[in-house]
Scaffold this motif. Structure first.
Motif, mmCIF file in Angstrom:
data_model
loop_
_atom_site.group_PDB
_atom_site.id
_atom_site.type_symbol
_atom_site.label_atom_id
_atom_site.label_comp_id
_atom_site.label_asym_id
_atom_site.label_seq_id
_atom_site.Cartn_x
_atom_site.Cartn_y
_atom_site.Cartn_z
ATOM 1 N N TYR A 1 1.370 6.623 -6.735
ATOM 2 C CA TYR A 1 0.074 7.722 -7.029
ATOM 3 C C TYR A 1 0.595 9.359 -6.679
ATOM 4 O O TYR A 1 0.355 10.229 -7.370
ATOM 5 C CB TYR A 1 -0.917 7.219 -6.297
ATOM 6 N N GLN B 1 -4.007 3.656 -11.187
ATOM 7 C CA GLN B 1 -5.078 4.279 -10.329
ATOM 8 C C GLN B 1 -5.081 5.900 -10.397
ATOM 9 O O GLN B 1 -6.052 6.451 -10.863
ATOM 10 C CB GLN B 1 -4.883 4.136 -8.659
ATOM 11 N N GLU C 1 0.496 -0.354 -10.159
ATOM 12 C CA GLU C 1 -1.055 -0.206 -9.739
ATOM 13 C C GLU C 1 -1.556 1.158 -9.565
ATOM 14 O O GLU C 1 -2.294 1.657 -9.650
ATOM 15 C CB GLU C 1 -1.430 -1.339 -8.587
ATOM 16 N N GLY C 2 -0.337 1.782 -8.545
ATOM 17 C CA GLY C 2 -0.492 3.165 -8.240
ATOM 18 C C GLY C 2 -0.607 4.085 -9.475
ATOM 19 O O GLY C 2 -1.328 4.986 -9.493
ATOM 20 N N ARG D 1 2.306 1.561 -3.689
ATOM 21 C CA ARG D 1 1.022 2.193 -4.361
ATOM 22 C C ARG D 1 1.069 3.678 -4.330
ATOM 23 O O ARG D 1 0.720 4.535 -5.161
ATOM 24 C CB ARG D 1 -0.595 1.464 -4.377
ATOM 25 N N ARG D 2 1.099 4.165 -2.810
ATOM 26 C CA ARG D 2 0.722 5.419 -2.450
ATOM 27 C C ARG D 2 1.573 6.354 -2.960
ATOM 28 O O ARG D 2 1.502 7.429 -3.637
ATOM 29 C CB ARG D 2 0.502 5.608 -1.124
ATOM 30 N N HIS E 1 2.693 -3.326 -7.367
ATOM 31 C CA HIS E 1 2.222 -2.245 -6.601
ATOM 32 C C HIS E 1 2.334 -0.747 -7.159
ATOM 33 O O HIS E 1 1.366 0.108 -7.176
ATOM 34 C CB HIS E 1 2.504 -2.369 -5.076
ATOM 35 N N ILE E 2 3.404 -0.526 -7.502
ATOM 36 C CA ILE E 2 3.939 0.574 -8.271
ATOM 37 C C ILE E 2 3.244 0.735 -9.276
ATOM 38 O O ILE E 2 2.541 2.188 -9.921
ATOM 39 C CB ILE E 2 5.412 0.890 -8.487
ATOM 40 N N SER F 1 0.840 -1.344 0.095
ATOM 41 C CA SER F 1 -0.013 -0.071 0.033
ATOM 42 C C SER F 1 0.824 1.215 -0.003
ATOM 43 O O SER F 1 0.565 2.184 -0.715
ATOM 44 C CB SER F 1 -1.014 -0.065 1.208
#
Length: 335
Positions: A76, A117, A113-114, A72-73, A110-111, A69
């Protein structure tokens, strides 16, 4: 060059490390979340002296990211930052060896996915380049490339290598198979060379690793034959002005970016590690335009260079060109 034109100019950034984009507030927040004491006061946190100290700081910062998380953050948040600079497209590098708390098989998805998004929410179109470290082994490099081939993603575009370029002669022998396997599999390949390595490092990157573009490359200026090759073959150099001033040149007037541009080499202007250097892309373009007397048409040319050098598909490039062309119409600049 007036700030309003540069601020509004649709931009592309091709040489930026995710590791160098974490701002002080986020670093402090992650440290508190994980119960980790800051190595020095907050106001002095992002300070370093020399390459070794810089890399140590980078590793410490990345060690604070301990779950998907958080990855991802920060991806983003980078897209949000980029949009604030009116960067319409960015190819962001990350070197999994810096992220000690997460395996790359977890970090990279996760990167991505960020980034996905953020784009869905209207922010910058960000893509990822996985970077190897010069000191990695042949086995480690091939393992990474084969993971990339197995886990393809539309935002995972290429392979890079960073670290101490002085090791390039020996590390190229370790890494060349991985680079050619990546290139043959359709990934873009770019190489850090010609910063801490001499001009020969750029030639090796092209001939041994099959580099399609060069990150930094400024020391190519010492080799006239290489300069001619870069110009004739239109090999892009992704230059980072302030970063080079920290490591190589006493002042912007000694930096070869202006000469490289005049020779017709497709240079681009980038930030490298903006948070750690206290810079942003708008400021770097202002610095360059002031130093070299570039006008609006020159700045548009830089962005066109960047679009052509990008590893994305032709449909995406066409969209980027259309945004640039629309901006040029507003300012009555020939496109």
């Amino acid at each position: 060059m007036e700030q309003i034109f540069i601020k509004g100019l649709p931009k592309v950034e091709l040489h930026i490390h995710l590791e160098g984009t974490l701002d002080t507030n986020l670093i402090v927040e992650l440290a508190e979340k994980n119960g980790i004491r800051l190595p020095r006061p907050k106001e002095e946190l992002i300070t370093f002296s020399g390459l070794a100290d810089f890399l140590e700081l980078l590793n410490w910062i990345c060690s604070l990211v301990r779950d998907g998380s958080d990855a991802r953050r920060l991806a983003y948040r980078f897209a949000q930052y980029a949009s604030g600079q009116n960067i319409m497209y960015a190819e962001v590098m990350t070197n999994p060896t810096h992220w000690k708390a997460l395996p790359y098989s977890e970090l990279i998805p996760h990167i991505l996915e960020g980034f996905e998004q953020a784009y869905g929410d209207g922010y910058c179109d960000c893509r990822l380049l996985v970077s190897l470290l010069r000191s990695q082994t042949r086995r480690e490099a091939l393992e990474m490339v084969r993971w990339m081939k197995t886990n393809r993603h539309p935002r995972l575009l290429g392979l890079s290598v960073d670290g101490n370029e002085a090791e390039s002669e020996s590390s190229n022998r370790e890494l060349y198979e991985a680079f050619w396997e990546a290139k043959n599999a359709g990934f873009g390949v770019t190489v850090h060379a010609g910063e801490s390595s001499p001009a020969a490092g750029v030639t090796e990157a092209l001939d041994l690793l099959g580099a399609m573009r060069i990150d930094h490359g400024v020391r190519a200026v010492a080799d006239e034959r290489l300069l001619k090759r870069l110009s004739e073959e239109q090999i892009p150099l992704n230059v980072c002005l302030t970063s080079n001033l920290v490591e190589l040149y006493p002042g912007v007037d000694q930096h070869p970016l202006g000469k490289l541009y005049e020779l017709g080499i497709p240079v681009t202007v980038n930030t490298d590690d903006p948070e750690l250097l206290g810079i942003d892309l708008c400021g770097e373009l202002e610095l360059a335009s002031g130093a070299y007397g570039w006008d609006r048409a020159d700045l548009v040319r830089l962005e066109k260079n960047a679009v052509r050098a990008a590893f994305c598909d032709e449909e995406t490039k066409a969209l980027l060109f259309s945004k640039l062309e629309a901006y040029c119409r507003i300012w009555r600049i020939a496109f």
